[in-house]
Write a protein that holds these residues in place. Sequence first.
Motif, PDB file in Angstrom:
ATOM      1  N   ASN A 160      -8.668 -23.652  67.495  1.00  0.00           N
ATOM      2  CA  ASN A 160      -9.979 -23.007  68.188  1.00  0.00           C
ATOM      3  C   ASN A 160      -9.564 -21.480  68.723  1.00  0.00           C
ATOM      4  OD1 ASN A 160     -11.464 -24.834  66.935  1.00  0.00           O
ATOM      5  ND2 ASN A 160     -11.090 -26.442  68.651  1.00  0.00           N
ATOM      6  N   LEU A 161     -10.069 -20.510  68.111  1.00  0.00           N
ATOM      7  CA  LEU A 161     -10.013 -19.368  68.985  1.00  0.00           C
ATOM      8  C   LEU A 161     -11.159 -18.838  69.325  1.00  0.00           C
ATOM      9  CD1 LEU A 161      -7.052 -17.972  66.720  1.00  0.00           C
ATOM     10  CD2 LEU A 161      -6.661 -19.151  68.978  1.00  0.00           C
ATOM     11  N   THR A 162     -11.352 -17.879  70.422  1.00  0.00           N
ATOM     12  CA  THR A 162     -12.497 -17.073  70.658  1.00  0.00           C
ATOM     13  C   THR A 162     -12.181 -15.919  69.604  1.00  0.00           C
ATOM     14  OG1 THR A 162     -11.493 -15.594  72.057  1.00  0.00           O
ATOM     15  CG2 THR A 162     -12.398 -17.559  73.026  1.00  0.00           C
ATOM     16  N   PRO A 163     -13.680 -15.588  69.367  1.00  0.00           N
ATOM     17  CA  PRO A 163     -13.876 -14.223  68.212  1.00  0.00           C
ATOM     18  C   PRO A 163     -12.724 -13.247  68.514  1.00  0.00           C
ATOM     19  CG  PRO A 163     -15.807 -14.948  69.033  1.00  0.00           C
ATOM     20  CD  PRO A 163     -15.071 -15.795  69.816  1.00  0.00           C
ATOM     21  N   MET A 164     -12.503 -12.765  69.888  1.00  0.00           N
ATOM     22  CA  MET A 164     -11.620 -11.696  70.208  1.00  0.00           C
ATOM     23  C   MET A 164     -10.157 -12.430  69.901  1.00  0.00           C
ATOM     24  SD  MET A 164     -12.064  -8.478  70.894  1.00  0.00           S
ATOM     25  CE  MET A 164     -13.817  -8.629  71.879  1.00  0.00           C
ATOM     26  N   GLN A 165      -9.893 -13.477  70.265  1.00  0.00           N
ATOM     27  CA  GLN A 165      -8.541 -14.261  69.929  1.00  0.00           C
ATOM     28  C   GLN A 165      -8.209 -14.061  68.493  1.00  0.00           C
ATOM     29  OE1 GLN A 165      -8.521 -17.549  71.978  1.00  0.00           O
ATOM     30  NE2 GLN A 165      -8.121 -16.733  73.921  1.00  0.00           N
ATOM     31  N   GLN A 166      -9.425 -14.458  67.652  1.00  0.00           N
ATOM     32  CA  GLN A 166      -9.339 -14.515  66.334  1.00  0.00           C
ATOM     33  C   GLN A 166      -8.944 -13.199  65.812  1.00  0.00           C
ATOM     34  OE1 GLN A 166      -9.603 -17.363  64.094  1.00  0.00           O
ATOM     35  NE2 GLN A 166      -9.620 -16.120  62.225  1.00  0.00           N
ATOM     36  N   GLN A 167      -9.507 -12.226  66.333  1.00  0.00           N
ATOM     37  CA  GLN A 167      -9.587 -10.883  65.471  1.00  0.00           C
ATOM     38  C   GLN A 167      -7.750 -10.441  65.935  1.00  0.00           C
ATOM     39  OE1 GLN A 167     -13.395  -9.162  67.203  1.00  0.00           O
ATOM     40  NE2 GLN A 167     -12.337  -7.650  65.813  1.00  0.00           N
ATOM     41  N   LEU A 168      -7.439 -10.614  67.323  1.00  0.00           N
ATOM     42  CA  LEU A 168      -6.020 -10.288  67.462  1.00  0.00           C
ATOM     43  C   LEU A 168      -4.939 -10.736  66.808  1.00  0.00           C
ATOM     44  CD1 LEU A 168      -4.312  -8.485  69.064  1.00  0.00           C
ATOM     45  CD2 LEU A 168      -4.365 -10.096  71.013  1.00  0.00           C
TER      46      LEU A 168
END
Length: 232
Positions: A160-168
């Motif tokens: 589970n990642l936040t949207p910003m973590q997912q993008q990075l």
Amino acid sequence: MKMMKQKYSVIVLFLLILASGATSFQSYQSTRSLVTRDMERALALTLKEQQSNVISADTIQLFNNNLLLEQLKGKAELAVDTRQQDFRCYAKCSAGTVFSLSDQRPASILWAAAMLWGFYCFYRRRKDVSSAFQPVCCYGGLGLSEADGRFYDAEGNRVNLTPMQQQLMEMFFRVPSHRLTKTEICEALWPKKEDASETLYTLIRRLKSVVEQHSDLKIEVDRGRAYELKIK
């Protein structure tokens, strides 16, 4: 979309089970009414013919002969109610007997359909879970799924990642060197922000713990100018 399909699959399964139960109960109720009417008619005729409320072997034989339902003969019971001043003879039949006489074929078909649908849903669920983890690339025990664009650990569990973590993380994975400069990250994630340094530091700090918890990877910092995803 997949969640919606799964929701409808569960609803269909529930409706099939409900329809099976309702059909079975309806058949049981109609059969019980039919059996009750036949027993009451046969008992009244028997008592009228023998002109006595005393139950004997002849009474039972005569009662069975007066029953119209062949399947009921030998299964219905005669009893005497002693709770009143005058003995009263009455006929009864067990719920199991009534159920065995009822037509449960429609309910059985619906129940079989519910079972088949349940097995199908279970199969599709397993297939979807299996197909969901088709990694574009794997690195350090972490995989990026081609089907849903999510990250999964080595055991196939979703990270589970936040949207910003997912993008990075996607940026790290799509670069062969797994190395990104500070400028590249800030321009991709915060193009309209003049100085996103503090925001980036916070993002990296929180992402580090998630990455290290679910993989053999770590994020190394090169004097604040670049960041590299490396195997421990």
